[in-house]
Design a protein around this motif. Structure first.
Motif, short mmCIF file in Angstrom:
data_model
loop_
_atom_site.label_atom_id
_atom_site.label_comp_id
_atom_site.label_asym_id
_atom_site.label_seq_id
_atom_site.Cartn_x
_atom_site.Cartn_y
_atom_site.Cartn_z
N ARG A 69 -17.18 10.13 -4.84
CA ARG A 69 -18.05 8.95 -4.99
C ARG A 69 -18.74 8.95 -6.35
O ARG A 69 -18.83 7.91 -7.02
CB ARG A 69 -19.10 8.93 -3.88
N ARG A 104 -9.69 4.27 -11.17
CA ARG A 104 -10.61 3.99 -10.05
C ARG A 104 -10.24 2.73 -9.29
O ARG A 104 -10.40 2.66 -8.06
CB ARG A 104 -12.04 3.85 -10.56
N GLU A 105 -9.74 1.72 -9.99
CA GLU A 105 -9.49 0.44 -9.34
C GLU A 105 -8.22 0.45 -8.50
O GLU A 105 -7.98 -0.48 -7.73
CB GLU A 105 -9.42 -0.67 -10.40
N PHE A 153 -15.01 6.56 -7.29
CA PHE A 153 -13.90 6.19 -6.42
C PHE A 153 -14.39 5.64 -5.09
O PHE A 153 -15.45 6.05 -4.58
CB PHE A 153 -13.01 7.41 -6.14
N ARG A 154 -13.61 4.73 -4.53
CA ARG A 154 -13.83 4.34 -3.14
C ARG A 154 -13.39 5.51 -2.27
O ARG A 154 -12.32 6.09 -2.46
CB ARG A 154 -13.00 3.11 -2.80
N VAL A 155 -14.25 5.86 -1.29
CA VAL A 155 -13.94 6.98 -0.40
C VAL A 155 -13.97 6.48 1.05
O VAL A 155 -14.95 5.88 1.48
CB VAL A 155 -14.94 8.14 -0.58
N ARG A 156 -12.90 6.75 1.76
CA ARG A 156 -12.81 6.44 3.18
C ARG A 156 -12.94 7.75 3.95
O ARG A 156 -12.30 8.74 3.61
CB ARG A 156 -11.46 5.78 3.48
N ASN A 203 -14.26 1.50 5.48
CA ASN A 203 -14.22 2.84 4.88
C ASN A 203 -14.35 3.94 5.94
O ASN A 203 -14.82 5.05 5.65
CB ASN A 203 -15.32 3.00 3.83
N THR A 227 -3.72 5.21 -1.57
CA THR A 227 -4.73 6.02 -0.89
C THR A 227 -4.23 7.45 -0.83
O THR A 227 -3.09 7.70 -0.42
CB THR A 227 -4.99 5.50 0.53
N GLU A 250 0.85 -1.20 0.00
CA GLU A 250 0.00 0.00 0.00
C GLU A 250 0.88 1.25 0.00
O GLU A 250 1.89 1.30 0.71
CB GLU A 250 -0.88 0.06 1.24
N THR A 292 -7.82 5.10 -3.84
CA THR A 292 -8.84 5.38 -2.84
C THR A 292 -8.59 6.77 -2.29
O THR A 292 -7.44 7.20 -2.15
CB THR A 292 -8.74 4.36 -1.69
N GLN A 322 -9.08 9.20 0.98
CA GLN A 322 -9.40 9.32 2.40
C GLN A 322 -9.63 10.79 2.69
O GLN A 322 -8.69 11.58 2.68
CB GLN A 322 -8.27 8.76 3.27
#
Length: 344
Positions: free
Chosen positions: A227, A190-191, A231-234, A261, A169, A141, A194, A196
């Motif tokens: 979103r 997008r894949e 995108f994944r959003v944390r 998340n 991230t 990561e 992420t 944050q």
């Protein structure tokens, strides 16, 4: 910045061999877990003995400063809260401080970022080399942080280089997703990326008090924008108390934010913070952190000398090895103390 403490112990010329210990014990009795105690003395030799005493008694030495020929040691009564990354291999996560300038002046920023802070950019060329070498080291990561990364004109290239090496991230306040920032957002994979995004409270008051008027609404808009772009959003909250943490958990539950998340952390007594949890290196499982100034033990103190591991970033393999060696020395010292105190 001088750290405010609950109790001050003036050691004068005394050491552990000449009467300091009873005063330390009395100071602990006058304080509660988490309180800070200052010991001020003229003999610098107190330091190693105080550090050993802290390890034996499960307290933490969190700061040392020298002024006017006297040394001031700050001890936290009790250990830091549990670190959730204890079982994570050192080097599996890599943090990059791309810059230190920011569009906000948050009053607890652990690295003192603000619109007036010097940029101290890591730069795309170094990031590309870091990303290439990180892939060879099997980093799992990468975290891109600042400052506010979206202040940089080449942040799209920086994130793309990191994402090519490992899932990435990006820590951001989410307020610059317009114009060039929106174009950058839309260009990213997008894949592999992420976001944050910081949101410190369920309603604007407390968040805006720390970060500036109107920032809660702008952060929420950024969350929705990221979103909407797929995108994944944390969501990440920085809180002062357990009550605030529980309140924010309820807010996340109501908005159906999954456990993976959400990030809720306490304010660390570093950087701009006037209060919070005091953290020493011994409290932190290392996460390799790179800035323009070098390699640091952990992102929470990425400009503090006590967390500096090396001024040399490259080769990256040696940076990782330096952190592991420092970690091994930390635990070897703990094991040595345990052996010394083996009574049977």
């Amino acid at each position: 910045m001088k750290i405010n403490t609950k109790v001050e112990v003036d050691a004068g010329t005394r050491t552990f061999a000449s009467g300091l210990l009873p005063d330390l014990i009395a100071a602990l009795r006058r304080s509660r877990k988490g309180d800070l105690i200052a010991v001020v003395g003229s003999d610098p030799g107190i330091g190693p003995a105080l550090e050993a005493w802290c390890r034996f008694t499960r307290n933490s030495l969190v700061d040392t400063t020298v002024e006017g020929g006297r040394t001031r040691w700050v001890v936290r009564h009790g250990e830091a809260p549990e670190n959730g990354g204890d079982d994570r291999p050192v080097g599996s996560r890599l943090w990059l401080y791309t810059n230190f300038d920011c569009n906000l002046s948050c009053d607890y920023c652990c690295v003192r970022s603000s619109p007036k802070a010097p940029r101290r950019a890591l730069g795309i060329e170094r990031v590309r080399r870091i990303a290439t070498e990180a892939a060879e080291l099997c980093v799992s990561e990468i975290f891109v942080t600042g400052g506010e990364p979206f202040m940089l004109p080449d942040i799209d290239e920086i994130i793309a280089a990191c994402a090519a090496a490992a899932p990435t991230t990006v820590l951001t306040n989410g307020m610059l997703f317009a114009g060039r920032g929106l174009a950058t957002l839309r260009s990213l994979p997008r894949e592999r990326v992420t976001f944050q995004i910081s949101l410190d409270s369920p309603t604007p008051e407390r968040h805006d008090d720390h970060r500036g008027k109107g920032t809660w609404a702008r952060a929420w808009k950024g969350i929705e924008q990221a979103r909407a772009e797929g995108f994944r959003v944390r969501l990440a909250a920085t809180v002062s108390t357990e009550a605030e943490a529980e309140e924010f958990e309820g807010f996340l539950d109501a908005h159906h934010i999954s456990a993976e998340n959400r990030v809720i952390r306490r304010i660390a007594l570093r950087g701009s913070a006037a209060q919070g949890i005091a953290l020493a290196r011994a409290d932190l499982v290392p996460e390799v952190t790179i800035t323009a100034e070098g390699v640091f033990w952990h992102p929470v103190g990425a400009e503090d000398e006590d967390l500096l591991v090396s001024r040399d970033i490259f080769p990256l393999a040696e940076s990782f090895a330096a952190v592991r060696r420092a970690f091994d020395r930390e635990f070897e010292h703990q094991r040595a103390l345990a052996r010394i105190f083996n009574c049977a």
